[in-house]
Enzyme design. Sequence first.
Site: not given
Length: 310
Positions: A285-286
């Site tokens: 993810g981020h």
Amino acid sequence: MKILKNYLTVLILSIITTFSGFSQTTTYSTEVVDDLDIFYREAGSKNKPALVLLHGYPTSSFMFRNLIEELSTEYHLIAPDYPGYGRSSQPAIKDFDYTFDNMARIVEKFLDQKGIKKYSLYVMDYGAPVGYRIFSKHPERVQALIVQNGNAYEEGLGVPFDALKANWANNNEETRKALEGFHTLGGLEWQYTTGVEDPSKISPDNWYLDYQHIQRPENNEIQLAMFYDYRTNVALYPEWHKKFRKHQPPTLIVWGENDPIFPGIGAVPYKRDLNNVEIHLLNTGHFALEDKGDEIAAYIRQFFKKNNIK
């Protein structure tokens, strides 16, 4: 005699560490820039290629802690906290413009004061608009770009930007209130764990530390000011693309593909403007460094070697 011998041993080891690139412990310091204490982490020999690490929202140089240790034998790494973030000064809003222009100015001045005139930029999230402003002003200083979920194209603005765009169109109490959820404790955890293969491997220390910083008086307003100013980054995208095409910095992209904020599709358009670009979409993810840090470090080593960055 024994004391002298021990002293000489320590001195020799210190010299070897400095000039041979042996692993060096991360140091934690502050540099006064425009009367602000700018906190930074630093490691590695200053004779090695410099890699400036620019953090994202809502974190700090803490996000680079493991990468700094991992690469300290090969590079000179330095990671500042922006004003209002991490352990740097948090001036009152009435005394300081919380804008990306101003953050870039502070970081540029910080690098000048540290005597770092030639470097590569590792940009993540907010680090991209900060770093690209510096690159646009001083392209001759930047040896390479390493981009980790750092956006420069409208295709890369994920669904959460709908709320920011509403605020850009009408900056009022209602649209600002809608953004505060991003930096609640739950909102912070969501940023760290969404899209990650195994969320149990992501330390809760990350979002609890960020939350602690955001709980400081007036910091909520600082974050909202930065959200509103993000519109200026989108307006600068065409200018950055021109700079990419003109100066062609070697670029490594290591991107958490499952990031809902800056989805993996945002990595692809860089190929439109850069000839020497290497893209790796990672199954995370981020905050990709939290579970793909070793992989990212390996890509950096290979990329620097391939492009003869020294």
